[in-house]
Every structure is written in structure tokens, then in C-alpha cells.
Design a protein around this motif. Sequence first.
Motif, PDB file in Angstrom:
ATOM      1  N   ILE A 165      -0.862 -23.619 -33.241  1.00  0.00           N
ATOM      2  CA  ILE A 165      -0.915 -22.820 -34.464  1.00  0.00           C
ATOM      3  C   ILE A 165      -0.039 -21.584 -34.269  1.00  0.00           C
ATOM      4  CG2 ILE A 165      -2.394 -21.477 -36.009  1.00  0.00           C
ATOM      5  CD1 ILE A 165      -4.697 -23.297 -35.283  1.00  0.00           C
ATOM      6  N   ARG A 166       0.932 -21.418 -35.138  1.00  0.00           N
ATOM      7  CA  ARG A 166       1.831 -20.275 -35.057  1.00  0.00           C
ATOM      8  C   ARG A 166       1.242 -19.135 -35.891  1.00  0.00           C
ATOM      9  NH1 ARG A 166       5.873 -22.443 -36.936  1.00  0.00           N
ATOM     10  NH2 ARG A 166       7.103 -22.898 -35.088  1.00  0.00           N
ATOM     11  N   ILE A 167       0.977 -18.012 -35.253  1.00  0.00           N
ATOM     12  CA  ILE A 167       0.412 -16.851 -35.930  1.00  0.00           C
ATOM     13  C   ILE A 167       1.523 -15.822 -36.114  1.00  0.00           C
ATOM     14  CG2 ILE A 167      -1.309 -15.010 -35.820  1.00  0.00           C
ATOM     15  CD1 ILE A 167      -2.983 -16.819 -34.054  1.00  0.00           C
ATOM     16  N   THR A 168       1.820 -15.511 -37.375  1.00  0.00           N
ATOM     17  CA  THR A 168       2.890 -14.561 -37.682  1.00  0.00           C
ATOM     18  C   THR A 168       2.364 -13.520 -38.663  1.00  0.00           C
ATOM     19  OG1 THR A 168       3.733 -15.788 -39.596  1.00  0.00           O
ATOM     20  CG2 THR A 168       4.539 -16.447 -37.413  1.00  0.00           C
ATOM     21  N   THR A 169       3.210 -12.557 -38.966  1.00  0.00           N
ATOM     22  CA  THR A 169       2.838 -11.543 -39.949  1.00  0.00           C
ATOM     23  C   THR A 169       2.793 -12.117 -41.365  1.00  0.00           C
ATOM     24  OG1 THR A 169       5.179 -10.911 -40.118  1.00  0.00           O
ATOM     25  CG2 THR A 169       3.795  -9.684 -38.559  1.00  0.00           C
ATOM     26  N   ASP A 170       3.453 -13.254 -41.579  1.00  0.00           N
ATOM     27  CA  ASP A 170       3.455 -13.885 -42.897  1.00  0.00           C
ATOM     28  C   ASP A 170       2.296 -14.851 -43.082  1.00  0.00           C
ATOM     29  OD1 ASP A 170       5.789 -12.579 -43.658  1.00  0.00           O
ATOM     30  OD2 ASP A 170       7.049 -14.121 -42.729  1.00  0.00           O
ATOM     31  N   GLY A 171       1.582 -15.191 -41.997  1.00  0.00           N
ATOM     32  CA  GLY A 171       0.464 -16.105 -42.110  1.00  0.00           C
ATOM     33  C   GLY A 171       0.310 -16.950 -40.857  1.00  0.00           C
TER      34      GLY A 171
END
Length: 253
Positions: A165-171
Motif C-alpha cells: 500500500i503506497r501512502i502519499t499526501t494525495d491518499g
Amino acid sequence: MSAFNKRIALMVAGIAVSLSGCSMMKGDDETAQAEPVSQPMNVIDITAIDRAPVEPDDDDESASQGMDAYGAIGQPPLYSSVQGAYKGRPLTKHIGDYVKNMTQDLIANMEYVNEKTPIGVTHFALIDTDLQTTDLLGRQMAESFVHELHKFRVPVIDFKATDYIRITTDGDFVLSRDYLELSSSLPIEYVLTGTMAKHQGGVLVNARILGIESRAVVASAQMLVPFYVVDALIPSDGSQQNGMRDGVRLSRG
């Protein structure tokens, strides 16, 4: 003549005058009834409210076609959002309803595919291209087919899912279009794919299920999706720049 007799005479004269007046009024009414009176011309005042589309009625064919009481086509409503605007008739069905019918056709003539044969779903390509170009309709149809196949208990493999799961500032995301992030070995035995062609009145969609190894067609379906259903799909960025054809954003497959 005495005062009493004068009073009686005046009362009799008053009664006579009253009876004479009633007789004249009755005569006037009879004369009015005997002579026809011309009625004023009936003039219909058509206002802006009259021109507005009427509510659809199951028994009224003109109302179902968006016509008002005078047979004129009303102004279609405007549905807008921050991304763009859709101007057309109110939708009673969306693209998912058409995919549902196509899935039923696929299941009806499907061979070899069962609850133990995993299947993948790809985007639908534009038939008049090199089959490496799609649009928003082709992407959404693939998503809808994943849902409908799962409802029929056909095992669907989402090959765009990563193993993290990629966690970024966009979601937070688990899907990716970068092939370097995806697995190259998946237990997919069949694939659902198809093509799309612009047709008079809509988009003609051709769907089929192919065997990965044999390339054999094991199921097929075809349906015309009306333009007002296709146009209801609005790109998320609302862009009208490069990569657009007839108002639809194109992308490489």
C-alpha cells in the motif's frame, strides 16, 4: 278620504308597482335567454412555465420524449459539478446498467469459464485505432465488468493491484499503472476485453472473453450504448486540452 283610507291606497299602489317590476325583470330574463349572446374568443396565453418540460407520464408518449403540452421539446436540464457539466436528458440508466445486460449475455453463451478459472478484465479499445487507445468509457466499462463478473461468482484477478500500500499526501493507494510495480506472473486463464465504435445514436460496444493460451473466443456480447449515457461520464480534471477527441479524453493502453 280619511287618513286610514289614504294609507290603504298607498300600500296597494306600492304592491302593484312591485309586481310590475318583477314582471319586467322576468320578461328581460326571458328575452336574454331567447337571444344568443356571442362568447369572447378563447385566447391561450403561453408563458415560460408552459414551455417547461412536463413530468414524464407512463401513459403519455409525448411526455416521455421530453415534450411539453404543446408538442415542443423543452430545454434540457443542466447537471454541473466542479469538474464539468453534463447537459442532456435526465438519466434513468447509467453505463453500469448496460454492462449488466452485456454480462448476462456473456454468461448465457460462455464456455469453459467457471468458478475455478480466474479471469482478468482489460480496458476496451477504440476499434478505429491501433487497439492501444481507450477513453473514459473504455476504462469505466472494465471497472463495471469486474463488478458484474464477481456477482456471478466468476473469479476475477485485478492485475493492477500491487503487493503493498503506497501512502502519499494525495491518499493511500494499492493500484498502479506502472508495470514495473506489478506482478508478471498471475494465475489468469481467461481475459475479458473488447472494442468500441462510434455509431449513429451511440457507441457500439463489442465484448468477448478469450483464452490466454488458446486465444479462442469462449463468450461474446454486443450492445449499443446511447450517446446521452456516454456523455454523462465526465473526466475528473475537466480538461479540454490535448488528447481530446470529440470531447472525450484519449489515452494510450
